[in-house]
Write a protein that holds these residues in place. Structure first.
Motif, PDB file in Angstrom:
ATOM      1  N   GLU A  44       0.863  -1.280   0.143  1.00 56.95           N
ATOM      2  CA  GLU A  44      -0.039   0.105   0.073  1.00 56.95           C
ATOM      3  C   GLU A  44       0.873   1.158  -0.018  1.00 56.95           C
ATOM      4  O   GLU A  44       0.511   2.290  -0.753  1.00 56.95           O
ATOM      5  N   HIS A  45       1.993   1.242   0.693  1.00 55.31           N
ATOM      6  CA  HIS A  45       2.935   2.595   0.807  1.00 55.31           C
ATOM      7  C   HIS A  45       3.322   2.732  -0.752  1.00 55.31           C
ATOM      8  O   HIS A  45       3.604   3.921  -0.860  1.00 55.31           O
ATOM      9  N   ARG A  48       0.465   4.321  -2.808  1.00 56.61           N
ATOM     10  CA  ARG A  48       0.077   5.669  -2.154  1.00 56.61           C
ATOM     11  C   ARG A  48       0.857   6.770  -3.150  1.00 56.61           C
ATOM     12  O   ARG A  48       0.612   7.911  -2.938  1.00 56.61           O
ATOM     13  N   GLN A  49       2.009   6.421  -3.358  1.00 56.09           N
ATOM     14  CA  GLN A  49       2.968   7.330  -3.913  1.00 56.09           C
ATOM     15  C   GLN A  49       2.647   7.750  -5.567  1.00 56.09           C
ATOM     16  O   GLN A  49       3.153   8.708  -5.759  1.00 56.09           O
ATOM     17  N   TRP A  54      -3.440   5.072  -6.466  1.00 59.83           N
ATOM     18  CA  TRP A  54      -4.109   4.906  -5.452  1.00 59.83           C
ATOM     19  C   TRP A  54      -5.770   5.009  -5.496  1.00 59.83           C
ATOM     20  O   TRP A  54      -6.393   4.415  -4.749  1.00 59.83           O
TER      21      TRP A  54
END
Length: 206
Positions: A44-45, A48-49, A54
């Motif tokens: 997920e991280h 998100r970028q 996202w």
């Protein structure tokens, strides 16, 4: 009427739109269609970028996910993926790598299959991605059904005879109608051949 499974991975939404158009085309023939997205693998991280990734990821959290049963149920398959260095995305590949049991039983043989893709650049690997994905279909003993140059819509979408492809550029936007039309034609063509193969009944004996 035939049963068609449209299975895809999409990171920002272009392949999802292609998949929907392929499904729409198959449904126009009267086919029963399952539209399924494979599970996301990226952490997920990382997702998100990238805002578009996202946004698409969150919008699809509740969408039906692909399962092996969808392949066994179907008379024909359509697989869609963005290009990743001229190859299918890992997310779709991971799902397909779990089909060994179905393959060993011959449950995927003698069924119609087709593929489609999207890339950021016109020469970003669209054709090589489709050809690489088709290697799987040869191993299954599936009957590959490309769009070819069988309809004017293929030319209107850029003229890719291997499978509908879309050059997305940098923007996240709705697919042009010309591309949707080509994808719908591909879906109709797949469903037509899936119906013919299903009507034959028993697989061809060795």
């Amino acid at each position: 009427m035939p049963r068609i499974a449209v299975i895809y991975y999409s990171s920002t939404g272009h392949v999802r739109q292609l998949a929907q158009a392929v499904a729409d085309g198959a449904q126009q023939t009267g086919a029963e269609v399952r539209l399924r997205e494979v599970a996301e693998l990226a952490p997920e991280h990382v997702i998100r970028q990238q805002e578009a990734w996202w946004t698409h990821y969150r919008a699809g959290l509740d969408a039906p996910k692909a399962a092996l049963e969808d392949l066994e149920w179907a008379d024909g398959f359509a697989f869609g993926t963005p290009t990743r260095f001229g190859l299918p995305a890992a997310q779709l590949k991971q799902f397909l790598d779990t089909t060994g049991g179905l393959w060993a039983r011959g449950a995927l043989a003698d069924k119609a299959a087709t593929t489609f893709t999207s890339a950021q650049n016109a020469h970003g690997g669209q054709e090589s991605t489709i050809l690489a994905l088709n290697n799987l279909l040869y191993h299954w003993g599936a009957v590959v059904v490309p769009p070819g140059y069988t309809d004017a819509s293929v030319f209107g979408a850029g003229g890719n005879p291997y499978g509908t492809s879309y050059t997305s550029g940098d923007a996240v936007a709705e697919l042009p109608e010309a591309v949707r039309a080509a994808a719908r034609h591909q879906g109709r063509r797949l469903a037509s051949y899936a119906a013919k193969l299903a009507a034959v009944g028993e697989p061809i004996a060795a």
